[in-house]
Motif scaffolding. Structure first.
Motif, PDB file in Angstrom:
ATOM      1  N   ALA A  60       3.643  17.347 -21.083  1.00 49.46           N
ATOM      2  CA  ALA A  60       4.077  16.032 -22.025  1.00 49.46           C
ATOM      3  C   ALA A  60       4.306  15.163 -20.609  1.00 49.46           C
ATOM      4  N   TYR A  61       4.506  13.637 -21.143  1.00 53.34           N
ATOM      5  CA  TYR A  61       4.495  12.719 -20.068  1.00 53.34           C
ATOM      6  C   TYR A  61       5.778  12.651 -19.494  1.00 53.34           C
ATOM      7  N   ARG A  62       5.989  12.161 -18.354  1.00 53.54           N
ATOM      8  CA  ARG A  62       7.321  12.055 -17.695  1.00 53.54           C
ATOM      9  C   ARG A  62       7.693  10.545 -17.772  1.00 53.54           C
ATOM     10  N   ASP A  63       8.885  10.372 -17.428  1.00 50.66           N
ATOM     11  CA  ASP A  63       9.368   8.959 -17.434  1.00 50.66           C
ATOM     12  C   ASP A  63       8.179   7.943 -16.594  1.00 50.66           C
ATOM     13  N   ILE A 132     -14.664  15.263 -22.057  1.00 50.67           N
ATOM     14  CA  ILE A 132     -13.886  16.374 -21.851  1.00 50.67           C
ATOM     15  C   ILE A 132     -14.419  17.268 -22.979  1.00 50.67           C
ATOM     16  N   ASP A 133     -14.728  18.686 -22.640  1.00 50.03           N
ATOM     17  CA  ASP A 133     -15.389  19.679 -23.335  1.00 50.03           C
ATOM     18  C   ASP A 133     -14.915  20.838 -23.158  1.00 50.03           C
ATOM     19  N   LEU A 157      -5.545  16.592 -18.723  1.00 49.66           N
ATOM     20  CA  LEU A 157      -4.029  16.656 -18.888  1.00 49.66           C
ATOM     21  C   LEU A 157      -3.401  15.701 -19.503  1.00 49.66           C
ATOM     22  N   VAL A 158      -3.770  14.300 -19.157  1.00 45.18           N
ATOM     23  CA  VAL A 158      -3.370  12.901 -19.805  1.00 45.18           C
ATOM     24  C   VAL A 158      -3.470  13.392 -21.318  1.00 45.18           C
ATOM     25  N   ARG A 159      -4.901  13.778 -21.755  1.00 42.61           N
ATOM     26  CA  ARG A 159      -5.154  13.769 -23.231  1.00 42.61           C
ATOM     27  C   ARG A 159      -4.002  14.865 -23.780  1.00 42.61           C
ATOM     28  N   MET A 160      -4.062  15.950 -23.128  1.00 43.55           N
ATOM     29  CA  MET A 160      -3.256  17.037 -23.741  1.00 43.55           C
ATOM     30  C   MET A 160      -1.685  16.757 -23.928  1.00 43.55           C
TER      31      MET A 160
END
Lengths: 516, 277, 586, 313
Positions: A60-63, A132-133, A157-160
């Motif tokens: 998940a994203y951080r601050d 991404i594949d 990871l950004v997408r995830m």
């Protein structure tokens, strides 16, 4: 259905055992009801906001908008940057009490990637435009799972972690015999409670939740929970929502109108929290329009807009003027990106004279739904008037404006783009060739090329250079005029402790306590 | 002039209504020529000022002068209401007169269309039309006009039907008038009274509906203010800057009151026993 | 005290006034005196606006808002009503003074059953038990000739015809056995035969119960037959008062004489020589109205208003079509002129078929056929001035320049006896008689050959009626058109017609010359109709006689014809030369 | 009576068909694509295409209409684009909320307005009459949403007397339900009281002038009895027809009120659906309202003879 009921009954019973006295509840306003519990399939912003409390993704994203751990306590990237191995959080259990295994993760992901599921972001992970594949997903042991990509990609990871497409991990029992999601047996700190359509969604505390041993940080980190339940109240009308906050009928009101901040702050027992966001407010100019295809006119418009003044007025001094696609909160941001064409009415007039502008009115589309759009449009109209450009405001309902935007059928338009965590993603929103998609705005070929390169590259310094170039090209092209990154405020009742805003400004009700 | 005299004599409500409406008409005219401030000028430095001093009725969240906007809004609101009533009255009268006069198949065909329109709550119909025609003054006018037309048509139809039974229509026919000239010369002039009465009540409804549409975000777009639009724009400041809500709200209320009073007086004047439908 | 025992009601110097907004008074009744003798039927006669109704209402304190008694006294049954409060009046109304109104259609509450409305009075004013009340009511209903009184008890007034309702009214008012019955034009809205039945019933019942009657009416025929005393009123004042015998035989006042003389009488009428072809001939004309479907798939009910009627009208002739309401006479007239479409038959004018659907023919026909309607108040468009109303027909017939139009309008106005200065007035500024003159003027300006006059004088007062009829006949002399005269009033018909056609339920009952119809009617219905009307005749000694019309016996050989009855098969036959009558088909 | 009801319903069929075409057409005229709005930020042409296909938006308009109308005939109102739930269910959930508000408001309005109107008409031109008429005219001149706003501000935010958001069905909890209804009902009821008062006053005045009222007096009845026995029943019947119109009118007026008070009723469902271009919901709700309107007016017509025996169906 029966199962859900029984499950809910036990959950409620447990909650009573743990918190026998003075059940703690917090109520929060939400402009519309959730669409479904089918995350990533039938969702909107409200749905995401609620379901992120119930369902967790691996990361998940951080601050600071970087990617951090959530259900995965850690991950390794292989040498070739193609394989990612995630380790599931220690002690993580599903809402039905079963421990979370690597096999569950694999099952969840395979469900999302299957065509039948209708996962909206399937293409983000399988043969989509950004390359991404995912080739294989393997459960290595009880807690470790490995994703292998066809090619290395810096955005995986950004997408995830992306908020819109929640790549949540759920227990296989969540799915009914018809293959459809019937209930949410997930891993989040809250479980789904009562849902009265059009009225409210209630979430109950998941008592067996074992938080990550890391501080709360954006959506990532610890999600330790102290509230027994949370109620998201559907209040469509902004005035009604504010009234409810003043009346004490709700505790938290996200997206407070900047003009109302002073009143809420002054009100006894209420406070306001404000945070800068990576959202981007822009003016879009259609460069295929017979009048506006002349770059000088577009540049004149850009020169005529005093971004600083506009930002100060429109955001009550809380937003950050920003002519670039790089968010002020981004690590890539720097003084360079604060430079646009510059506010210069004389230059604007000169350019207009050069281009032979004849005073024809330009239609400026905006909407009545989002206050920043509306006020920006009003201010732009007023500023353009000063240099002799006539504009006609067309205020639409949001759906109509969105259709006009998607089809590229407009002259000028004020828009706000929601947060993109990576600059490439934000550039990508507006930059493309018009044959490729009708809602592309800036279609300078060199710009398109630069943006593409910035996404593929894995090297930060290299990317920074590409971003600078892209910014310069976009400013010169003047089809997209960046205005500001707004600040978002939330009104909070003083009895709520520990509620904090963060740049993605989605509500987070873990780590929050409620006083009497 | 004698008609006006006759109308005003002994009708306190008529005089009061006429007086009030004149005030607002004057405001509308004044607003087109002069306002203390530029009603559209965004002035972030002076936002949400309470009434007094330079701003007689305070300012809104964009620092625009409420009093100036009320003046300009008078023009906009009154124009929209009267034009939409005009649309409704003209189309409704034509349709209703045709249906009532020719009866039979024509009546049934028109009736079906009108029933379908009338069954739609007018606000919802307007909602659809505004969204379809696009926002703007004319969209609202068309929308309100179309949604009120069936009401007018219904009344005109009923009036014409009752006139059809009266001997003077037969008498006109017997003198050799064609259907068209009977309709125009003999039938329509007798519809003036009910149409005038329903027209005033529709004016009130139009003013209300315009505000309600604005409230739902489908009204006349800014920057040119209507009273309803002002209310809608500023409704969230009702708790902190109550003047923003009171000023346009009172303007709407007073106009409605004036129109209702006038309507009552008109009804009374034309036919004491007629009531609105 | 002596007079009190004889007079049940004494009115002395009664003055009523209308108070307007400004507090100004306008007197509508001045200084009226009236003596009603115990057990008598006392008639108050007068034309519209004479104040007779207000006089009656003032007696029981039921004056409309704004009208008040300003002077005079009323004594009833030894009591002075002058200082009566509303509450005192309530005890008088009903048990002591009963009131029957003109319109039986309006004076019974449509939302309450007959039984409940009858009970009301008894429950209010007597101490009878519920059962006794019901018993009395049922007895009364039976007494007034309501079939199945029990059923009527639970029925609503709307289920009854006007005559029946008036009987119900009588029953409910007389159930309380009042000392005085005030009957305000009780039968004006009814057809002649029913009128007679109701009045006979009223006379009988009041005689039985010893109730005195104050009969308010404009119909001198009724007065002569049913009343013992009469008060003649005009413009709010009493003109003359006295017994019938005295007043009618030796009228003291000019107005009384005028009123009596105004009743239409048979006048000599030249019968035009029959031409080769009739001006208008109608063959087997039928009019049906489609009724409502019961279920969406069931066939429409059909109501036949006119059953294949044929008639001929000669140049210069007056054919009167007589019948009671619902006889189809008006529909027939409208169908002939093309205002009503017909289902069957044809109308020939001058031997040419007239099809009203043909626009050109319709236009042409306007200068041949014109219509004068019953009620001038509704047949004149209230928004037009008199000049425009009269001149309107000229817009279509031929192009007239405004000056010529005006000249013709003025000429027409002179012809019908209107003042030239009235050309710019609106209809509501004229009196009823003047309005009807306008209606006649706008018909004759087209110089038509046939005028359909549909009850042209029935809405007018007797004296005005006489004037208008006179004008009509003079105009006919002058211009030579024919009249198709639709009327229910036998006296008027007797005055104007050459030939008479009697209709009933859409069928022709009898057709013959006027004298034949009046002097030797054949069909039982015609005879009944005639005997229901009263005649006011000069007695040759300067006075008047009022009596029911005596219908002469049928001529020998014609007594036992199989006359058509409701329900039998219908045919029309020539009973004697030029005298047609409806017979049952065998 | 049944024949009449059936006839009314049969004659409503063309109206319904026309209304359905109008709703359908109106929705397609409005710019905005439901599929596009559905997928929102996810900018993927393939996903958009798939969604459009799923919603049947790729078919010609005529086919789309026939599919929808065919479904309606089979009793299938389709599913909501937004939630994927059946439209019928959404309406079934929202309607009771609207119905309760409207019915309570109307009942309350009728309870206050009809007696007030009758008294005013009975005492025409008196001080009582003038007072009632003035109050009614004043009430008529206050926009409902403005009242709502002021109520929310003062009763809700400033004095904290009543809850500003939320809704509890009166069937679940009568007391709590009633509390949540107070403000919306007040906002709605003022105008309706005004309209109804004026209406019943007018019809009372008309009835008072009729002969049978005089006749009742001539029988020696007291004023009160005359009023209640003879005037009221007859003055009520025309008011009843108006009640039907008012109910229809309220269904429209309640939209703004529902929005202001966050009531999960039909109006809010509808407005939300219009903004989201949720065709199935908008079409379903509008057709439903038209049906309600027709049924309501039929029922009122059927009731009419109860109050006015002159009328035969």
């Amino acid at each position: 259905m029966k199962k859900t009921l029984r499950y809910l009954a036990t959950a409620a019973g447990l909650a009573m055992l743990v918190a026998p006295a003075g059940a703690q509840q917090v109520t929060l306003a939400m402009p519309g009801d959730i669409r479904s519990i089918d995350f990533g399939v039938n969702r909107d912003g409200n749905t995401d906001n609620v379901l992120h409390h119930v369902v967790e993704a691996l990361v998940a994203y951080r601050d600071d908008l970087s990617v951090g751990p959530q259900l995965a306590e850690s991950w390794d990237v292989s040498e070739d940057r193609r394989s990612y191995t995630f380790t599931v959080r220690k002690g993580a259990v599903f809402h039905n009490g079963q421990p979370v295994t690597a096999a569950d993760v694999k099952w969840s992901w395979e469900r999302l990637l299957a065509d039948e599921t209708g996962f909206l972001c399937q293409k983000w992970f399988k043969g989509g435009s950004l390359g991404i594949d995912i080739q294989t997903i393997e459960a290595l042991d009880e807690r470790r799972v490995r994703f292998t990509l066809a090619e290395p990609n810096g955005l995986f990871l950004v997408r995830m972690a992306h908020k819109v497409c929640l790549t949540g991990i759920i227990h296989p029992d969540s799915v009914g015999p018809d293959g459809k999601l019937a209930q949410l047996i997930a891993t989040g700190p809250f479980t789904m409670g009562r849902h009265e359509a059009g009225q409210f969604v209630e979430l109950n505390r998941f008592t067996d939740y074992v938080p990550l041993d890391a501080p709360k940080d954006g959506y990532a980190g610890s999600r330790e929970t102290f509230l027994d339940s949370v109620r998201f109240m559907v209040i469509a009308d902004t005035a009604a929502a504010k009234t409810a906050l003043l009346a004490g009928d709700i505790d938290i009101l996200p997206r407070l109108d900047p003009n109302a901040i002073a009143e809420i702050e002054a009100a006894e027992g209420l406070g306001v929290k404000t945070v800068a966001t990576p959202e981007w407010q822009v003016a879009l100019i259609q460069n295929t329009d017979p009048l506006l295809k002349d770059r000088r006119i577009r540049q004149a418009i850009s020169h005529a807009i005093d971004i600083k003044g506009l930002t100060a007025g429109a955001t009550n001094g809380l937003g950050q003027p920003n002519p670039s696609a790089i968010a002020g909160a981004s690590a890539f941001f720097g003084p360079f990106f604060q430079e646009g064409l510059g506010y210069d009415p004389e230059k604007a007039k000169a350019l207009l004279g050069e281009a032979g502008y004849d005073g024809r009115a330009i239609k400026l589309i905006t909407n009545g739904t989002y206050p920043f759009d509306n006020i920006s449009a009003i201010a732009i109209q007023s500023m353009l008037q000063q240099v002799g450009i006539t504009t006609e405001l067309v205020v639409m309902d949001w759906a109509s404006q969105y259709a006009a935007y998607k089809e590229g059928k407009f002259q000028m338009m004020v828009m706000g783009f929601s947060a993109r965590t990576d600059p490439t993603l934000m550039f990508d929103v507006v930059v493309d060739s018009k044959e490729n998609r009708a809602n592309a705005i800036a279609d300078d070929p060199e710009l398109i090329e630069t943006v593409k390169k910035s996404g593929v590259s894995g090297d930060e310094a290299e990317r920074a250079l590409e971003f600078k170039k892209a910014h310069q090209l976009m400013v010169q092209d003047a089809s997209v005029i960046g205005l500001f990154n707004p600040a978002r405020s939330v009104g909070v009742n003083d009895r709520v402790e520990g509620y904090e805003e963060w740049p993605l400004e989605s509500p987070r009700l873990w780590g929050v306590r409620a006083g009497g | 002039m004698s008609i006006l005299n006759r109308f005003l004599t002994n009708r306190l409500n008529a005089s009061l209504g006429l007086m009030l409406i004149s005030v607002f008409l004057l405001a509308a005219i004044l607003g087109s020529v002069w306002t203390p401030h530029d009603p559209l000028l965004v002035n972030f430095g002076d936002r949400l000022r309470p009434p007094g001093g330079d701003y007689w009725l305070g300012t809104d969240q964009y620092g625009r002068d409420t009093f100036s906007r009320i003046l300009v809004g008078a023009r906009e609101s009154l124009t929209i209401s009267s034009l939409s009533v005009a649309v409704a009255v003209v189309s409704g009268t034509v349709i209703g007169a045709l249906a009532g006069y020719f009866a039979g198949l024509v009546d049934r065909a028109i009736g079906t269309v009108m029933d379908a329109l009338i069954a739609f709550p007018s606000l919802l119909l307007a909602l659809g039309i505004v969204a379809a025609v696009g926002p703007g003054k004319y969209g609202v006018i068309v929308a309100l006009g179309v949604s009120y037309a069936p009401g007018v048509a219904r009344i005109v139809r009923a009036t014409v039907m009752s006139l059809r039974g009266r001997d003077f229509i037969d008498s006109a026919r017997a003198l050799g008038n064609s259907h068209a000239s009977t309709l125009i010369r003999h039938v329509l002039p007798n519809c003036i009274a009910p149409v005038a009465v329903i027209g005033t009540s529709l004016f009130a409804t139009a003013l209300l509906s315009e505000s309600a549409l604005a409230f739902l975000g489908l009204g006349v777009p800014p920057p040119n203010p209507t009273w309803g639009g002002m209310l809608a724009d500023t409704k969230q400041f009702a708790t902190s800057a109550v003047w923003l809500v009171l000023a346009p709200g009172l303007a709407i209320s007073m106009t409605l009151l004036a129109v209702n009073l006038l309507g009552d007086a008109l009804r009374d004047f034309f036919d004491p026993r007629m009531e609105q439908v | 005290m002596d007079t009190m025992s004889e007079n049940l009601l004494e009115v002395r110097g009664l003055t009523l006034a209308l108070q307007n907004r400004f507090g100004l008074y306008r007197e509508i009744i001045q200084d009226v005196n009236l003596n009603l003798k115990q057990g008598h039927v006392h008639a108050v006669v007068g034309e519209s606006g004479s104040g007779k109704t207000m006089l009656a209402r003032s007696l029981v304190g039921l004056l409309p808002r704004g009208i008040a008694r300003v002077a005079g006294s009323v004594a009833f049954d030894g009591e002075h009503l002058d200082r009566f409060s509303e509450k005192d009046f309530r005890h008088i109304r009903g048990p002591r003074i009963g009131f029957v109104f003109q319109e039986p259609m309006l004076s019974l509450n449509p939302a309450i059953t007959v039984g409940n409305q009858m009970r009301e009075g008894l429950r209010l004013h007597t101490r009878l038990s519920r059962a006794e009340v019901d018993e009395t009511c049922l007895a009364m209903l039976a007494r007034v000739g309501i079939r199945n009184p029990k059923g009527a008890f639970h029925a609503y007034p709307s289920e009854y015809s006007g005559g029946m309702r008036q009987r119900i009214m009588l029953a409910s008012v007389l159930a309380l056995k009042p000392r005085l019955l005030i009957a305000d034009e009780p039968t004006t809205a009814l057809d002649a035969i029913i009128q007679r039945e109701v009045l006979d019933l009223m006379a009988e019942m009041t005689r039985e119960s010893g109730t005195s009657v104050l009969l308010i009416t404009h119909d001198l025929g009724l007065v002569g037959e049913y009343a013992q005393d009469v008060t003649v009123m005009r413009h709010g004042s009493v003109v003359e008062e006295g017994s019938i015998a005295d007043t009618f035989r030796r009228p003291q006042q000019e107005y009384t004489r005028l009123l009596l003389a105004a009743s239409p009488k048979r006048a000599d009428r030249k019968t035009p020589a029959p031409a080769l072809a009739p001006l208008l001939s109608v063959h087997d004309l039928s009019v049906t109205f489609a009724g409502r479907r019961k279920w969406p798939w069931s066939p429409r009910g059909v109501f036949q208003a006119v059953h294949s009627v044929s008639l001929e009208l000669q140049e210069g002739e007056n054919l009167a079509i007589v019948g009671e309401s619902g006889s189809g006479k008006t529909t027939l007239g409208r169908a002939i002129t093309g205002l009503q479409s017909y289902t069957d038959g044809r109308v020939m004018v001058d031997g040419v078929h007239f099809d009203p659907r043909d626009r050109r023919q319709w236009q042409q026909m306007r200068s041949v056929m014109q219509v004068v309607f019953q009620d001038p108040a509704s047949s004149l468009n209230p928004r037009f001035r008199i000049g425009a109303l009269i001149g309107e027909g000229l817009r279509h017939s031929e192009r007239c320049d405004p000056r010529e139009t005006k000249a013709r309008v003025l000429a027409c106005m002179r012809d019908v006896g209107l003042e030239e200065s009235q050309i710019d007035k609106f209809p509501h500024e004229l009196s009823g008689g003047q309005k009807q003159r306008v209606a006649i003027a706008r018909a004759i300006i087209m110089k038509p050959r046939i005028i359909l006059a549909d009850e042209p004088v029935s809405a007018l007062d007797l004296t005005v009626q006489a004037q208008v009829l006179k004008v009509m006949m003079e105009l006919q002399e002058k211009f030579g058109f024919s009249f198709l005269f639709v009327s229910h009033d036998l006296a008027v018909v007797e005055r104007v017609a050459n030939r008479v056609m009697v209709m009933r339920h859409g069928r022709v009952i009898e057709v013959a010359s006027r004298d034949r119809i009046f002097d030797r009617p054949l069909h039982p219905y015609t005879r009944r109709l005639l005997s229901a009307s009263a005649v006011v005749a000069e007695d040759g000694k300067g006075g008047f006689d009022v009596a029911a019309r005596r219908v002469p016996d049928r001529p020998a050989g014609l007594e036992d014809l199989p006359y058509y009855q409701d329900g039998s098969a219908y045919r029309i036959a020539e009973a004697e030369p030029d005298h047609f009558v409806a017979l049952a088909k065998d | 009576m049944w024949a009449y009801a059936l006839k009314r319903i049969v004659s409503a069929i063309p109206t319904m068909i026309l209304a359905s075409v109008m709703v359908f057409g109106l929705m397609r005229l409005i710019p905005g694509d439901p599929a596009m709005l559905f997928i929102g930020e996810i900018d993927d042409p393939a996903v958009l295409e798939a969604k459009r296909r799923e919603l049947g938006l790729d078919q010609p308009l005529v086919m789309q209409y026939l599919n929808w109308a065919g479904g309606m005939l089979r009793g299938d109102m389709g599913v909501s684009v937004q939630t994927g739930r059946p439209v019928a269910g959404e309406i079934a959930a929202a309607f009771p909320v609207t119905a309760i508000v409207v019915v309570v408001a109307t009942a309350l309005a009728a309870l206050v307005a009809i007696p007030a109107g009758i008294v005013a008409g009975w005492k025409q031109n008196s001080k009582t009459d003038a007072t009632i008429v003035s109050i009614a005219t004043l009430c008529l001149s206050i926009p409902g949403f403005w009242t709502a706003l002021l109520l929310l501000t003062f009763l809700g935010a400033k004095w904290k007397l009543l809850p500003t958001v939320g809704y509890v069905s009166v069937f679940d909890d009568a007391r709590a339900g009633a509390i949540y209804l107070i403000m919306p009902v007040i906002a709605l009821v003022l105008t309706e009281v005004a309209v109804l008062t004026r209406m019943s006053r007018a019809s009372t005045i008309e009835v008072m002038g009729l002969e049978y009222v005089t006749h009742a007096r001539a029988k020696g009845m007291g004023e009160r009895r005359v009023l209640w026995r003879h005037v009221f029943p007859n003055a009520f019947a025309p008011t009843l027809t108006v009640l039907g119109l008012i109910l229809g009118h309220l269904l429209g007026g309640v939209v703004v009120i529902e929005q202001m008070f966050s009531l999960p009723g039909l109006g809010r469902l509808m407005v939300g659906a219009i903004f989201a271009r949720d065709y199935a919901i908008v079409q379903g709700v509008l057709i439903f309202i038209v049906v309600i309107y027709v049924v309501l007016n039929t029922v009122i017509d059927l009731l009419y003879p109860v109050f006015d025996p002159r009328v035969k169906l």
